[in-house]
Design a protein around this motif. Structure first.
Motif, PDB file in Angstrom:
ATOM      1  N   PRO A   1      15.548 132.800 -28.974  1.00  0.00           N
ATOM      2  CA  PRO A   1      15.977 132.548 -30.356  1.00  0.00           C
ATOM      3  C   PRO A   1      16.791 131.256 -30.444  1.00  0.00           C
ATOM      4  O   PRO A   1      17.420 130.832 -29.468  1.00  0.00           O
ATOM      5  CB  PRO A   1      16.859 133.756 -30.683  1.00  0.00           C
ATOM      6  CG  PRO A   1      16.548 134.785 -29.643  1.00  0.00           C
ATOM      7  CD  PRO A   1      16.115 134.044 -28.423  1.00  0.00           C
ATOM      8  N   ILE A   2      16.792 130.658 -31.622  1.00  0.00           N
ATOM      9  CA  ILE A   2      17.615 129.477 -31.878  1.00  0.00           C
ATOM     10  C   ILE A   2      19.068 129.930 -32.054  1.00  0.00           C
ATOM     11  O   ILE A   2      19.361 130.779 -32.902  1.00  0.00           O
ATOM     12  CB  ILE A   2      17.119 128.727 -33.132  1.00  0.00           C
ATOM     13  CG1 ILE A   2      15.656 128.275 -32.945  1.00  0.00           C
ATOM     14  CG2 ILE A   2      18.026 127.547 -33.443  1.00  0.00           C
ATOM     15  CD1 ILE A   2      15.424 127.273 -31.841  1.00  0.00           C
ATOM     16  N   THR A   3      19.959 129.377 -31.256  1.00  0.00           N
ATOM     17  CA  THR A   3      21.354 129.836 -31.221  1.00  0.00           C
ATOM     18  C   THR A   3      22.016 129.806 -32.594  1.00  0.00           C
ATOM     19  O   THR A   3      22.653 130.784 -33.011  1.00  0.00           O
ATOM     20  CB  THR A   3      22.161 128.972 -30.237  1.00  0.00           C
ATOM     21  OG1 THR A   3      21.561 129.061 -28.941  1.00  0.00           O
ATOM     22  CG2 THR A   3      23.607 129.441 -30.146  1.00  0.00           C
TER      23      THR A   3
ATOM     24  N   SER B   1       8.952 133.856 -39.391  1.00  0.00           N
ATOM     25  CA  SER B   1       8.366 134.533 -38.229  1.00  0.00           C
ATOM     26  C   SER B   1       7.688 133.584 -37.252  1.00  0.00           C
ATOM     27  O   SER B   1       7.526 133.927 -36.080  1.00  0.00           O
ATOM     28  CB  SER B   1       7.343 135.577 -38.696  1.00  0.00           C
ATOM     29  OG  SER B   1       7.953 136.550 -39.506  1.00  0.00           O
ATOM     30  N   LYS B   2       7.273 132.421 -37.723  1.00  0.00           N
ATOM     31  CA  LYS B   2       6.488 131.519 -36.869  1.00  0.00           C
ATOM     32  C   LYS B   2       7.266 130.231 -36.641  1.00  0.00           C
ATOM     33  O   LYS B   2       8.455 130.247 -36.449  1.00  0.00           O
ATOM     34  CB  LYS B   2       5.113 131.271 -37.495  1.00  0.00           C
ATOM     35  CG  LYS B   2       4.384 132.548 -37.917  1.00  0.00           C
ATOM     36  CD  LYS B   2       4.160 133.515 -36.768  1.00  0.00           C
ATOM     37  CE  LYS B   2       3.472 134.795 -37.230  1.00  0.00           C
ATOM     38  NZ  LYS B   2       3.348 135.785 -36.152  1.00  0.00           N
ATOM     39  N   GLY B   3       6.589 129.079 -36.653  1.00  0.00           N
ATOM     40  CA  GLY B   3       7.269 127.814 -36.440  1.00  0.00           C
ATOM     41  C   GLY B   3       7.981 127.793 -35.098  1.00  0.00           C
ATOM     42  O   GLY B   3       7.504 128.323 -34.101  1.00  0.00           O
ATOM     43  N   TYR B   4       9.162 127.195 -35.067  1.00  0.00           N
ATOM     44  CA  TYR B   4      10.005 127.183 -33.871  1.00  0.00           C
ATOM     45  C   TYR B   4      10.959 128.369 -33.893  1.00  0.00           C
ATOM     46  O   TYR B   4      11.643 128.647 -32.916  1.00  0.00           O
ATOM     47  CB  TYR B   4      10.802 125.870 -33.804  1.00  0.00           C
ATOM     48  CG  TYR B   4      11.714 125.663 -34.990  1.00  0.00           C
ATOM     49  CD1 TYR B   4      13.019 126.113 -34.973  1.00  0.00           C
ATOM     50  CD2 TYR B   4      11.248 125.034 -36.139  1.00  0.00           C
ATOM     51  CE1 TYR B   4      13.839 125.953 -36.073  1.00  0.00           C
ATOM     52  CE2 TYR B   4      12.064 124.859 -37.236  1.00  0.00           C
ATOM     53  CZ  TYR B   4      13.358 125.324 -37.204  1.00  0.00           C
ATOM     54  OH  TYR B   4      14.168 125.180 -38.304  1.00  0.00           O
ATOM     55  N   MET B   5      11.004 129.101 -35.039  1.00  0.00           N
ATOM     56  CA  MET B   5      11.969 130.187 -35.206  1.00  0.00           C
ATOM     57  C   MET B   5      11.520 131.442 -34.476  1.00  0.00           C
ATOM     58  O   MET B   5      12.263 132.016 -33.697  1.00  0.00           O
ATOM     59  CB  MET B   5      12.172 130.488 -36.688  1.00  0.00           C
ATOM     60  CG  MET B   5      12.583 129.275 -37.530  1.00  0.00           C
ATOM     61  SD  MET B   5      11.182 128.197 -38.024  1.00  0.00           S
ATOM     62  CE  MET B   5      10.352 129.180 -39.240  1.00  0.00           C
TER      63      MET B   5
ATOM     64  N   GLN C   1      18.929 120.822 -32.479  1.00  0.00           N
ATOM     65  CA  GLN C   1      17.805 119.909 -32.323  1.00  0.00           C
ATOM     66  C   GLN C   1      17.165 120.045 -30.943  1.00  0.00           C
ATOM     67  O   GLN C   1      15.935 120.053 -30.818  1.00  0.00           O
ATOM     68  CB  GLN C   1      18.266 118.466 -32.539  1.00  0.00           C
ATOM     69  CG  GLN C   1      18.484 118.100 -33.989  1.00  0.00           C
ATOM     70  CD  GLN C   1      17.194 118.093 -34.788  1.00  0.00           C
ATOM     71  OE1 GLN C   1      16.927 119.024 -35.548  1.00  0.00           O
ATOM     72  NE2 GLN C   1      16.375 117.076 -34.615  1.00  0.00           N
ATOM     73  N   ALA C   2      17.991 120.173 -29.908  1.00  0.00           N
ATOM     74  CA  ALA C   2      17.468 120.299 -28.541  1.00  0.00           C
ATOM     75  C   ALA C   2      16.655 121.575 -28.391  1.00  0.00           C
ATOM     76  O   ALA C   2      15.562 121.565 -27.801  1.00  0.00           O
ATOM     77  CB  ALA C   2      18.618 120.276 -27.546  1.00  0.00           C
ATOM     78  N   GLU C   3      17.166 122.679 -28.926  1.00  0.00           N
ATOM     79  CA  GLU C   3      16.452 123.953 -28.818  1.00  0.00           C
ATOM     80  C   GLU C   3      15.154 123.931 -29.620  1.00  0.00           C
ATOM     81  O   GLU C   3      14.109 124.403 -29.147  1.00  0.00           O
ATOM     82  CB  GLU C   3      17.351 125.097 -29.297  1.00  0.00           C
ATOM     83  CG  GLU C   3      18.520 125.382 -28.364  1.00  0.00           C
ATOM     84  CD  GLU C   3      19.430 126.483 -28.880  1.00  0.00           C
ATOM     85  OE1 GLU C   3      20.314 126.900 -28.125  1.00  0.00           O
ATOM     86  OE2 GLU C   3      19.267 126.910 -30.047  1.00  0.00           O
ATOM     87  N   LYS C   4      15.209 123.379 -30.827  1.00  0.00           N
ATOM     88  CA  LYS C   4      14.014 123.302 -31.678  1.00  0.00           C
ATOM     89  C   LYS C   4      12.931 122.473 -31.006  1.00  0.00           C
ATOM     90  O   LYS C   4      11.763 122.904 -30.916  1.00  0.00           O
ATOM     91  CB  LYS C   4      14.382 122.694 -33.031  1.00  0.00           C
ATOM     92  CG  LYS C   4      13.195 122.444 -33.951  1.00  0.00           C
ATOM     93  CD  LYS C   4      13.649 121.795 -35.262  1.00  0.00           C
ATOM     94  CE  LYS C   4      12.458 121.421 -36.130  1.00  0.00           C
ATOM     95  NZ  LYS C   4      12.886 120.798 -37.414  1.00  0.00           N
ATOM     96  N   GLN C   5      13.293 121.290 -30.507  1.00  0.00           N
ATOM     97  CA  GLN C   5      12.307 120.419 -29.879  1.00  0.00           C
ATOM     98  C   GLN C   5      11.758 121.026 -28.596  1.00  0.00           C
ATOM     99  O   GLN C   5      10.575 120.858 -28.271  1.00  0.00           O
ATOM    100  CB  GLN C   5      12.925 119.041 -29.602  1.00  0.00           C
ATOM    101  CG  GLN C   5      13.291 118.269 -30.863  1.00  0.00           C
ATOM    102  CD  GLN C   5      12.133 118.150 -31.851  1.00  0.00           C
ATOM    103  OE1 GLN C   5      10.983 117.937 -31.474  1.00  0.00           O
ATOM    104  NE2 GLN C   5      12.438 118.311 -33.141  1.00  0.00           N
TER     105      GLN C   5
ATOM    106  N   GLU D   1       7.142 123.122 -25.831  1.00  0.00           N
ATOM    107  CA  GLU D   1       6.521 124.144 -24.983  1.00  0.00           C
ATOM    108  C   GLU D   1       5.261 124.698 -25.641  1.00  0.00           C
ATOM    109  O   GLU D   1       4.237 124.905 -24.976  1.00  0.00           O
ATOM    110  CB  GLU D   1       7.509 125.270 -24.712  1.00  0.00           C
ATOM    111  CG  GLU D   1       6.970 126.324 -23.745  1.00  0.00           C
ATOM    112  CD  GLU D   1       7.976 127.409 -23.435  1.00  0.00           C
ATOM    113  OE1 GLU D   1       7.709 128.197 -22.511  1.00  0.00           O
ATOM    114  OE2 GLU D   1       9.018 127.491 -24.117  1.00  0.00           O
ATOM    115  N   LEU D   2       5.312 124.940 -26.951  1.00  0.00           N
ATOM    116  CA  LEU D   2       4.127 125.431 -27.660  1.00  0.00           C
ATOM    117  C   LEU D   2       3.003 124.397 -27.621  1.00  0.00           C
ATOM    118  O   LEU D   2       1.828 124.755 -27.444  1.00  0.00           O
ATOM    119  CB  LEU D   2       4.487 125.766 -29.108  1.00  0.00           C
ATOM    120  CG  LEU D   2       5.343 127.021 -29.321  1.00  0.00           C
ATOM    121  CD1 LEU D   2       5.835 127.099 -30.765  1.00  0.00           C
ATOM    122  CD2 LEU D   2       4.574 128.281 -28.950  1.00  0.00           C
ATOM    123  N   ALA D   3       3.342 123.119 -27.778  1.00  0.00           N
ATOM    124  CA  ALA D   3       2.328 122.063 -27.714  1.00  0.00           C
ATOM    125  C   ALA D   3       1.690 122.001 -26.334  1.00  0.00           C
ATOM    126  O   ALA D   3       0.467 121.846 -26.201  1.00  0.00           O
ATOM    127  CB  ALA D   3       2.961 120.720 -28.069  1.00  0.00           C
TER     128      ALA D   3
END
Length: 477
Positions: free
Chosen positions: A88-90, A323-327, A386-390, A395-397
């Motif tokens: 999860p995003i902190t 539910s999706k995206g980077y979240m 930003q670091a966690e989102k990227q 990783e998904l890419a």
């Protein structure tokens, strides 16, 4: 036991299973497969269908010590990112934790920007508590933040919070809009155009509502592109059996992973306008775009920039989700729909329909607030966010590219490039003997393959027949 009068319809009443129940001294069930709502009985949802049920059984058997050729079941059947290890995003969890337990607001372990967000949300809640109901369309403050998010995303295109409805994930909003659209009987019954392959929510909902599903096929030979000529074919053929009133587009695609070009979106909008179709734009994977040269374009933005007559008249509902995206926050069920050019009286009916279920989960609304109002560059949480989102998106890419490469090297399987979303939809060539065996077992050939894959490797995937595919082709997601 119920009995009829002498010489009455008792014989008719006690037939089949009912007669057997009567002979055993039991009352027959009021609700049976024959007496239940037959529309519900026709509903199918492959993502959580027989494959998933067998996967759960296998997990139970492994816990009981039953020997298998694998040590764990890998659930690749559903886009449940955190169940597959995504962190999860902190910042989002901090805001939510502070809202759930306001006493933590005095803790030095939480950053000030997360505290400010939480205090702002709680001030907008009844009794300053996340446990209170909200208004049925969602907390006004959060709808305003969603509107600002949409404006930023679309380069300044205006968004009105009164046209935004928060929902229990995007799925609930999609079902609500479809309920408004379905009407008529016989050849006047509402038809809804959906892509094939499609996300089974659409086919399941149309079955439940007894609407007419109108299939248009994505072009697998051209990376699952949407072809407007195919849309016209499906539309004109459907008019012999129903009244097409709505067109669904999933962009980026689920299960196919394609990302629509701006030119394609413009062509779809023109067709919908010419043919008087209400547009549903399922855009829950808008943050998941990986392929070089691909870019997400929202239907709202393109529609607005096309100008008159489209911008002022074409009806549109666009959907997004936490539910999706980077979240990947599937379990909190946070989402929204924005309606554009909807009749004002119908919009009131939509609010009434949502009111029946009181309100979307308020923790999900709070989480959505954190999605649409992320940390600003000057905030203490910005660098970590930003670091966690990227990291998640990178990783998904990488997984998207790896999946395509591995499948392309596997004999009997081919896979289009995964431009976006969270899935690949490989096509497989099944041996004639496998197809014959599947038919003997009364299974779709790709279901037979997926069941064998699960039993022999513990990998749980969904057969293409659950999403729809051209006759004679076999896929899995």
């Amino acid at each position: 036991m119920l009995r009829g009068h002498s010489g009455s319809g008792a014989e008719k009443f006690e037939t089949g299973d009912q007669s057997q129940a009567a002979m055993n001294g039991l009352k027959e069930k009021v609700l049976t497969l024959d007496t239940m709502n037959q529309c519900v009985r026709r509903v199918e949802y492959a993502v959580r269908g027989p494959i998933m049920l067998r996967a759960l059984e296998l997990e139970q058997e492994l816990r009981q010590g039953v020997k298998k050729p694998f040590t764990e079941v890998i659930r690749a059947n559903i886009g449940d990112a955190q169940a597959m290890g995504q962190k999860p995003i902190t910042f989002m969890r901090q805001v939510l934790a502070l809202c759930v337990d306001p006493e933590l607001l005095s803790s030095p372990h939480f950053p000030e920007d997360a505290k400010r967000r939480a205090e702002r949300i709680l001030q907008a809640c009844g009794g300053h508590s996340l446990g209170a109901y909200s208004v049925s369309s969602g907390i006004q403050l959060i709808r305003e933040d969603v509107a600002r998010y949409i404006e930023r995303r679309d380069g300044g295109v205006p968004s009105n919070p009164n046209n935004i409805f928060l929902s229990t994930g995007a799925s609930d909003a999609i079902v609500t809009v479809l309920k408004l659209l379905v009407a008529g009987e016989g050849r006047a019954r509402t038809g809804v155009l959906i892509p094939i392959p499609q996300y089974p929510l659409y086919s399941a909902t149309l079955a439940e509502l007894n609407a007419v599903q109108v299939n248009y096929y994505l072009d697998e030979e051209h990376a699952w592109a949407l072809d407007v000529g195919e849309l016209r074919r499906a539309l004109h053929q459907a008019r012999d059996r129903c009244r097409p009133r709505a067109l669904c587009v999933i962009n980026p695609g689920n299960p196919t992973g394609q990302v629509q070009t701006r030119e394609c979106i413009e062509a779809v909008i023109r067709l919908a306008f010419e043919e008087r179709l209400f547009l549903l734009a399922d855009e829950v994977y808008q943050d998941n775009v990986y392929a070089e040269g691909s870019q997400f374009h929202s239907f709202k933005k393109v529609l607005t920039e096309m100008g008159p007559p489209y911008a002022a008249q074409q009806e549109l509902a666009s959907f997004h989700s936490a539910s999706k995206g980077y979240m990947g926050e599937c379990g909190f069920r946070g989402g929204y729909v924005e309606v554009v050019n909807m009749d004002a009286a119908v919009q009131q009916q939509m609010l009434k329909l949502m009111s029946v279920r009181l309100c979307p989960p308020v923790p999900g609304q709070a989480l959505l607030h954190a999605v649409v109002s992320p940390p600003e560059p000057s905030d203490p949480s910005f660098a970590q966010f930003q670091a966690e989102k990227q990291a998640v998106l990178a990783e998904l890419a990488a997984k998207a590219k790896l999946t395509e490469q591995i499948f392309s090297k596997t004999p009997g399987i081919r896979c289009n490039p995964v431009q976006g979303a969270m899935y690949s939809f490989p096509r497989m060539q099944l041996p004639p003997r496998a197809v014959q065996r599947a038919q003997e077992l009364g299974l779709a050939p790709d279901m037979f393959f997926c069941m064998r894959l699960l039993e022999e490797t513990g990998i749980c995937v969904v057969p293409g027949s659950g999403f729809g595919q051209r006759e004679g082709t076999y896929h899995f997601r």
